[in-house]
Enzyme design. Structure first.
Site, PDB file in Angstrom:
ATOM      1  N   CYS A 165       0.846  -1.191   0.000  1.00  0.00           N
ATOM      2  CA  CYS A 165       0.000   0.000   0.000  1.00  0.00           C
ATOM      3  C   CYS A 165       0.878   1.236   0.000  1.00  0.00           C
ATOM      4  CB  CYS A 165      -0.910  -0.008   1.229  1.00  0.00           C
ATOM      5  SG  CYS A 165      -1.799   1.538   1.483  1.00  0.00           S
ATOM      6  N   ARG A 197       2.574   6.463 -11.537  1.00  0.00           N
ATOM      7  CA  ARG A 197       2.588   6.727 -10.093  1.00  0.00           C
ATOM      8  C   ARG A 197       3.999   6.511  -9.569  1.00  0.00           C
ATOM      9  NH1 ARG A 197      -0.727   3.243  -5.484  1.00  0.00           N
ATOM     10  NH2 ARG A 197       1.133   2.827  -4.215  1.00  0.00           N
ATOM     11  N   ASN A 206      -3.978  11.753  -4.184  1.00  0.00           N
ATOM     12  CA  ASN A 206      -4.660  10.694  -3.450  1.00  0.00           C
ATOM     13  C   ASN A 206      -5.013  11.179  -2.054  1.00  0.00           C
ATOM     14  OD1 ASN A 206      -5.564   8.332  -2.283  1.00  0.00           O
ATOM     15  ND2 ASN A 206      -3.616   7.256  -2.393  1.00  0.00           N
TER      16      ASN A 206
END
Length: 289
Positions: free
Chosen positions: A121, A156, A208
């Protein structure tokens, strides 16, 4: 939107301004996002892993699973959907195939990250990165593979948690040169970093706003003013629904009845409306668009 692909629509939207993309783990929730008036939806990789397979977000879903699950979502709604494609699911050839498979489902774009596999994550410690050259080749392979030039390939970078801010900017600039359509700087650690990053990168940017992570929870308005064109809320709706369902289940276990919770439930009529389903009609027209 007649004759316009969802990928083209996404590019049109971000050319005009910033858009908010709530995250969803499934198609029913994506329909809710569309019905309340958002312009696009984000298919959360963590959401798919957590909600569908009951596993953590550490790269356990395969490309086949992600394409199928995200495809359900893309086909259930009329507006654009973008998906988390992890590291591209393997080699450069795998990254290229990832784009072909995701494009074929009707998605408008995806993001691919510069972590090593197995990934973690983006807001956890202990991540490791591939070198810049490997990631730039990953981006080039993805760009070369797409059939629709409007399909958005978002690079990303998770470098902020591993290297430092300046190196994160350097990586983003290399990814921009490699042909990425947009940049997603993961886990920025302050409003100032979000602002400064936007001043350094001349491409559409994705921010995000995940909860309980390393980034401050900035408003959509603030991020739009900084220059971000896409703001995702990847797990927010899922977290709310999970909290509510746990509270309900505890109450059901204790009382043995759901009667006290009826006002908190989506009714059968509301569900059918969400699904464009009329049980009195001869056939369901929900797949007619």
């Amino acid at each position: 939107m007649t004759g316009q692909t969802k990928a083209a629509r996404l590019r049109e939207l971000i050319a005009k301004g910033a858009i908010a993309l709530p995250g969803v783990p499934n198609a029913a929730m994506a329909r809710q996002v569309e019905r309340v008036g958002f312009d696009a939806v984000y298919v959360s990789g963590a959401g798919m892993a957590n909600a569908t397979a009951g596993v953590p977000d550490i790269g356990l879903l395969t490309l086949t699973e992600v394409a199928q699950l995200a495809g359900y979502i893309a086909r259930a709604v009329k507006f654009p959907a973008i998906v988390d494609a992890d590291t591209g699911f393997g080699s450069l050839e795998n990254a290229a195939r990832t784009i072909r498979e995701l494009e074929a489902t009707g998605l408008a774009g995806c993001h691919i990250e510069d972590q090593e596999f197995p990934k973690r994550c983006g807001h956890l410690s202990g991540k490791s990165l591939v070198d810049v050259e490997e990631m730039t080749e990953r981006i080039k392979a993805a760009v070369a593979a797409r059939r629709d030039p409007d399909f958005m390939i978002i690079a990303r970078t998770d470098a902020r948690a591993v290297e430092d801010f300046d190196q994160t900017v350097d990586r983003a600039q290399r990814y921009m040169e490699a042909g990425a359509d947009a940049i997603f700087p993961e886990a920025m650690q302050s409003a100032e970093e979000f602002r400064e990053f936007a001043s350094e990168i001349d491409l559409p940017l994705l921010a995000n706003m995940t909860e309980f992570g390393k980034s401050p929870l900035l408003s959509f308005t603030d991020l739009a003013e900084f220059g971000y064109r896409m703001v995702i809320f990847p797990q927010s709706a899922f977290r709310v629904s999970m909290k509510a369902s746990e509270e309900f289940l505890r109450a059901l276990k204790k009382s043995g009845t759901q009667k006290e919770w009826l006002d908190e439930m989506q009714t059968r009529e509301e569900l059918y409306k969400l699904l464009d389903y009329d049980p009195t009609a001869e056939k369901w027209l929900g797949l007619s668009y």
